[in-house]
Design an enzyme around this catalytic site. Structure first.
Site, PDB file in Angstrom:
ATOM      1  N   ARG A  52       0.770  -1.203  -0.051  1.00 21.70           N
ATOM      2  CA  ARG A  52      -0.099   0.070   0.200  1.00 21.70           C
ATOM      3  C   ARG A  52       0.666   1.138  -0.002  1.00 21.70           C
ATOM      4  O   ARG A  52       0.578   2.138   0.512  1.00 21.70           O
ATOM      5  CB  ARG A  52      -0.803   0.044   1.384  1.00 21.70           C
ATOM      6  CG  ARG A  52      -1.822  -1.065   1.338  1.00 21.70           C
ATOM      7  CD  ARG A  52      -3.215  -1.048   0.398  1.00 21.70           C
ATOM      8  NE  ARG A  52      -4.199  -1.736   0.950  1.00 21.70           N
ATOM      9  CZ  ARG A  52      -5.233  -1.189   1.475  1.00 21.70           C
ATOM     10  NH1 ARG A  52      -5.346  -0.008   1.715  1.00 21.70           N
ATOM     11  NH2 ARG A  52      -6.272  -2.196   2.059  1.00 21.70           N
ATOM     12  N   ARG A  88      -3.274   7.375   0.648  1.00 18.75           N
ATOM     13  CA  ARG A  88      -3.828   8.485   1.363  1.00 18.75           C
ATOM     14  C   ARG A  88      -2.626   9.459   2.168  1.00 18.75           C
ATOM     15  O   ARG A  88      -2.673  10.619   2.485  1.00 18.75           O
ATOM     16  CB  ARG A  88      -5.003   8.336   2.103  1.00 18.75           C
ATOM     17  CG  ARG A  88      -6.345   8.112   1.492  1.00 18.75           C
ATOM     18  CD  ARG A  88      -7.301   7.624   2.230  1.00 18.75           C
ATOM     19  NE  ARG A  88      -6.824   6.265   2.806  1.00 18.75           N
ATOM     20  CZ  ARG A  88      -7.665   5.534   3.722  1.00 18.75           C
ATOM     21  NH1 ARG A  88      -8.882   5.860   4.270  1.00 18.75           N
ATOM     22  NH2 ARG A  88      -7.170   4.525   3.661  1.00 18.75           N
ATOM     23  N   ARG A  93      -6.963  12.522  -5.599  1.00 18.19           N
ATOM     24  CA  ARG A  93      -8.588  12.213  -5.318  1.00 18.19           C
ATOM     25  C   ARG A  93      -9.482  13.224  -4.968  1.00 18.19           C
ATOM     26  O   ARG A  93     -10.596  12.846  -4.810  1.00 18.19           O
ATOM     27  CB  ARG A  93      -8.089  11.252  -3.930  1.00 18.19           C
ATOM     28  CG  ARG A  93      -7.901   9.765  -4.045  1.00 18.19           C
ATOM     29  CD  ARG A  93      -9.161   9.121  -4.316  1.00 18.19           C
ATOM     30  NE  ARG A  93      -9.876   8.515  -3.401  1.00 18.19           N
ATOM     31  CZ  ARG A  93     -11.053   8.757  -2.784  1.00 18.19           C
ATOM     32  NH1 ARG A  93     -11.878   9.516  -3.782  1.00 18.19           N
ATOM     33  NH2 ARG A  93     -11.817   8.169  -1.740  1.00 18.19           N
ATOM     34  N   ASP A 147      -7.341  -2.396  -7.118  1.00 14.07           N
ATOM     35  CA  ASP A 147      -7.486  -2.686  -5.787  1.00 14.07           C
ATOM     36  C   ASP A 147      -8.146  -4.062  -5.860  1.00 14.07           C
ATOM     37  O   ASP A 147      -8.760  -4.473  -7.155  1.00 14.07           O
ATOM     38  CB  ASP A 147      -8.888  -1.880  -5.076  1.00 14.07           C
ATOM     39  CG  ASP A 147      -9.035  -2.226  -3.823  1.00 14.07           C
ATOM     40  OD1 ASP A 147      -8.462  -1.409  -2.873  1.00 14.07           O
ATOM     41  OD2 ASP A 147      -9.802  -3.086  -3.480  1.00 14.07           O
ATOM     42  N   TYR A 161     -15.185 -10.288   1.677  1.00 15.88           N
ATOM     43  CA  TYR A 161     -15.983  -9.000   1.315  1.00 15.88           C
ATOM     44  C   TYR A 161     -17.270  -9.342   0.925  1.00 15.88           C
ATOM     45  O   TYR A 161     -18.438  -8.482   1.011  1.00 15.88           O
ATOM     46  CB  TYR A 161     -14.995  -8.057   0.546  1.00 15.88           C
ATOM     47  CG  TYR A 161     -14.139  -7.428   1.107  1.00 15.88           C
ATOM     48  CD1 TYR A 161     -14.235  -6.350   2.171  1.00 15.88           C
ATOM     49  CD2 TYR A 161     -12.642  -7.818   0.834  1.00 15.88           C
ATOM     50  CE1 TYR A 161     -13.274  -5.788   2.875  1.00 15.88           C
ATOM     51  CE2 TYR A 161     -11.510  -7.226   1.591  1.00 15.88           C
ATOM     52  CZ  TYR A 161     -11.983  -6.200   2.662  1.00 15.88           C
ATOM     53  OH  TYR A 161     -10.864  -5.722   3.382  1.00 15.88           O
TER      54      TYR A 161
HETATM   55  O1  CP3 Z   1       0.144   0.878  -3.612  1.00 13.34           O
HETATM   56  C1  CP3 Z   1      -0.347  -0.100  -3.568  1.00 13.34           C
HETATM   57  O2  CP3 Z   1      -0.022  -0.957  -2.497  1.00 13.34           O
HETATM   58  C2  CP3 Z   1      -1.614  -0.408  -4.631  1.00 13.34           C
HETATM   59  C3  CP3 Z   1      -2.852  -0.019  -4.327  1.00 13.34           C
HETATM   60  C4  CP3 Z   1      -3.544  -1.235  -3.542  1.00 13.34           C
HETATM   61  C5  CP3 Z   1      -4.933  -0.787  -2.870  1.00 13.34           C
HETATM   62  N1  CP3 Z   1      -5.412  -1.709  -2.333  1.00 13.34           N
HETATM   63  C6  CP3 Z   1      -5.376   0.704  -2.957  1.00 13.34           C
HETATM   64  C7  CP3 Z   1      -6.155   1.262  -1.970  1.00 13.34           C
HETATM   65  C8  CP3 Z   1      -3.655  -2.503  -3.250  1.00 13.34           C
HETATM   66  C9  CP3 Z   1      -2.390  -3.343  -3.511  1.00 13.34           C
HETATM   67  C10 CP3 Z   1      -4.726  -2.849  -2.437  1.00 13.34           C
HETATM   68  C11 CP3 Z   1      -4.936  -4.265  -2.113  1.00 13.34           C
HETATM   69  C12 CP3 Z   1      -6.150  -4.261  -1.233  1.00 13.34           C
HETATM   70  N2  CP3 Z   1      -7.341  -3.704  -1.215  1.00 13.34           N
HETATM   71  C13 CP3 Z   1      -6.064  -5.221  -0.135  1.00 13.34           C
HETATM   72  C14 CP3 Z   1      -5.002  -6.244   0.167  1.00 13.34           C
HETATM   73  C15 CP3 Z   1      -4.006  -5.796   0.759  1.00 13.34           C
HETATM   74  C16 CP3 Z   1      -3.995  -5.410   2.400  1.00 13.34           C
HETATM   75  O3  CP3 Z   1      -4.028  -4.398   2.628  1.00 13.34           O
HETATM   76  O4  CP3 Z   1      -4.610  -6.150   3.141  1.00 13.34           O
HETATM   77  C17 CP3 Z   1      -7.555  -5.124   0.569  1.00 13.34           C
HETATM   78  C18 CP3 Z   1      -7.805  -6.065   1.667  1.00 13.34           C
HETATM   79  C19 CP3 Z   1      -8.165  -4.137  -0.060  1.00 13.34           C
HETATM   80  C20 CP3 Z   1      -9.533  -3.721   0.115  1.00 13.34           C
HETATM   81  C21 CP3 Z   1      -9.678  -2.465   0.474  1.00 13.34           C
HETATM   82  N3  CP3 Z   1      -9.393  -1.400  -0.486  1.00 13.34           N
HETATM   83  C22 CP3 Z   1     -10.022  -1.656   1.905  1.00 13.34           C
HETATM   84  C23 CP3 Z   1     -10.192  -2.425   2.900  1.00 13.34           C
HETATM   85  C24 CP3 Z   1      -9.884  -0.333   1.540  1.00 13.34           C
HETATM   86  C25 CP3 Z   1     -10.339   0.747   2.439  1.00 13.34           C
HETATM   87  C26 CP3 Z   1      -9.623   0.881   3.616  1.00 13.34           C
HETATM   88  C27 CP3 Z   1      -8.766   2.086   3.727  1.00 13.34           C
HETATM   89  O5  CP3 Z   1      -7.344   1.981   4.101  1.00 13.34           O
HETATM   90  O6  CP3 Z   1      -9.502   2.937   3.731  1.00 13.34           O
HETATM   91  C28 CP3 Z   1      -9.625  -0.151   0.043  1.00 13.34           C
HETATM   92  C29 CP3 Z   1      -9.503   1.075  -0.538  1.00 13.34           C
HETATM   93  C30 CP3 Z   1      -8.098   1.458  -0.878  1.00 13.34           C
HETATM   94  N4  CP3 Z   1      -7.348   0.694  -1.846  1.00 13.34           N
HETATM   95  C31 CP3 Z   1      -7.265   2.699  -0.745  1.00 13.34           C
HETATM   96  C32 CP3 Z   1      -6.384   2.459  -1.424  1.00 13.34           C
HETATM   97  C33 CP3 Z   1      -5.198   3.679  -1.677  1.00 13.34           C
HETATM   98  C34 CP3 Z   1      -8.106   4.052   0.101  1.00 13.34           C
HETATM   99  C35 CP3 Z   1      -8.749   4.718  -1.009  1.00 13.34           C
HETATM  100  C36 CP3 Z   1      -8.909   5.950  -0.764  1.00 13.34           C
HETATM  101  O7  CP3 Z   1      -9.846   6.374   0.083  1.00 13.34           O
HETATM  102  O8  CP3 Z   1      -8.538   6.786  -1.424  1.00 13.34           O
END
Ligand code: CP3
Length: 343
Positions: A25, A29, A38, A74, A150
């Protein structure tokens, strides 16, 4: 040594000039550049606009100096393509009509990634054009249990009771769901590699909610199948989950080049369990990046010491970068690992 050689060679346990680093990640943000983008578009709009998704991926690499990019997308993107209208709200992913029965599972479709998610493949090409192949790019997908979590819960959960109700009480429906998800994961990862990704990672982030015997029945067969079907792609394959300390002996039977570890097990102990033949990725607690740099450096040193100079360590966090992380601390981790591991 180019970043690509450093990262790929480490995945195959070949000697490198210093330990490669990337941060789970790493784009998100906590970066001002991400927040600015964003402001003008929703999360899924960002994911489906290839030049912007590529820009966010490139920004993370350039701001942090990491040895690999991970394509900005994602694990929820393929779920939407399969017909599950997952949205991202302030409290995380939300599915208004969770999938809890056979009819819901039957309605999900395994789709052609090129037809339904061409923007992911386009973003991969733009990233590679930018770095001219010098920076390796990781493609990814969620693991079946995490995706099923999910879909059944309709969002994040503490107990995963809805997931487990299906897994334990309706195993036939559960296996139909897991089978569809596994097939989609394989298709999606193959398409990402064909578009130019240099490695792939499966994020089965919530697999650690299972007991070892439930893992054996409900997750391991799918992990094995996914990784077996990806072998022919000829790129390193990374299997990651959190809370997997008790699952590692089984995860070690999956044909992955790299096993990701979280901080709940010491890196040397985790490595002993997955075996010396394997590369490992991890495993700094992301909360360490919230400390001051001298305290953070000590924690980085501990992980580096646990790896003890063995070939095949990819330094990473045990889970994703947290939103309150100072960007300069993320950059500091990368520089510190490179400095401490120079050979
Ligand atoms: O830089 C990177 O790693 C690439 C981008 C990436 C995102 N999500 C962007 C994202 C990757 C590899 C993921 C994978 C992901 N998404 C996972 C597996 C990794 C982990 O952390 O366990 C999971 C479980 C998700 C599901 C997901 N997507 C959740 C639970 C959330 C919200 C949680 C949060 O942190 O707010 C997201 C949204 C998300 N995916 C954001 C980002 C940058 C935040 C989005 C925003 O509000 O702009």
């Amino acid at each position: 040594m180019s970043r690509k050689t450093r990262f790929i060679d480490a995945c195959y346990r070949r000697p490198v000039d210093c330990t490669p680093v990337w941060l789970m990640r790493q784009a998100g943000r906590y970066q001002a550049s991400y927040q600015a983008i964003r402001q003008n578009m929703s999360f899924f709009e960002l994911c489906s606009t290839p030049d912007v998704a590529a820009e966010v991926t490139v920004n993370a690499v350039e701001e942090l100096g990491v040895d690999a990019g991970i394509i900005f997308s994602d694990i929820l993107v393929p779920l939407r393509a399969m017909g599950a209208p997952v949205e991202l709200t302030h409290s995380g992913p939300k599915l208004s009509d969770p999938i809890r029965d056979e009819a819901g599972v039957a309605a999900l479709e395994v789709v052609d990634p090129l037809a339904t998610m061409p923007f992911v493949m386009r973003a991969i090409e733009i990233f590679n054009d930018h770095f001219q192949g010098e920076v390796p790019l990781i493609g990814f997908a969620g693991g079946p249990i995490t995706l099923a979590a999910y879909l059944t819960e309709g969002g994040h959960s503490k107990s995963y009771a809805d997931l487990k109700r299906m897994l334990f009480a309706a195993p036939k429906t559960a296996h139909q769901l897991l089978d569809k998800l596994a097939r989609q994961v394989v298709e999606h990862l193959k398409a990402q590699v064909e578009a130019g990704c240099h490695a792939v990672q499966v994020f089965d982030s919530w697999v650690g909610v299972l007991s070892p015997s439930d893992y054996a029945e409900l997750a391991l067969p799918y992990h094995q199948r996914i990784f077996d079907e990806l072998r022919g792609l000829g790129v390193p394959r990374i299997l990651f989950g959190t809370d997997t300390a008790t699952l590692l002996p089984q995860m070690a039977t999956v044909d992955a080049e790299v096993i990701g570890l979280d901080w709940r097990i010491d890196l040397d102990e985790g490595w002993r369990i997955v075996g010396e033949r394997r590369a490992v990725q991890g495993n700094l607690d992301p909360c360490c990046l919230l400390m001051d740099q001298p305290a953070l450096e000590k924690r980085v040193q501990q992980v580096v010491d646990a790896a003890a100079g063995r070939d095949g360590h990819i330094f990473n966090l045990g889970h994703g970068v947290l939103p309150p992380t100072p960007v300069e601390n993320a950059r500091f981790v990368v520089e510190t690992v490179h400095r401490l591991t120079q050979r």
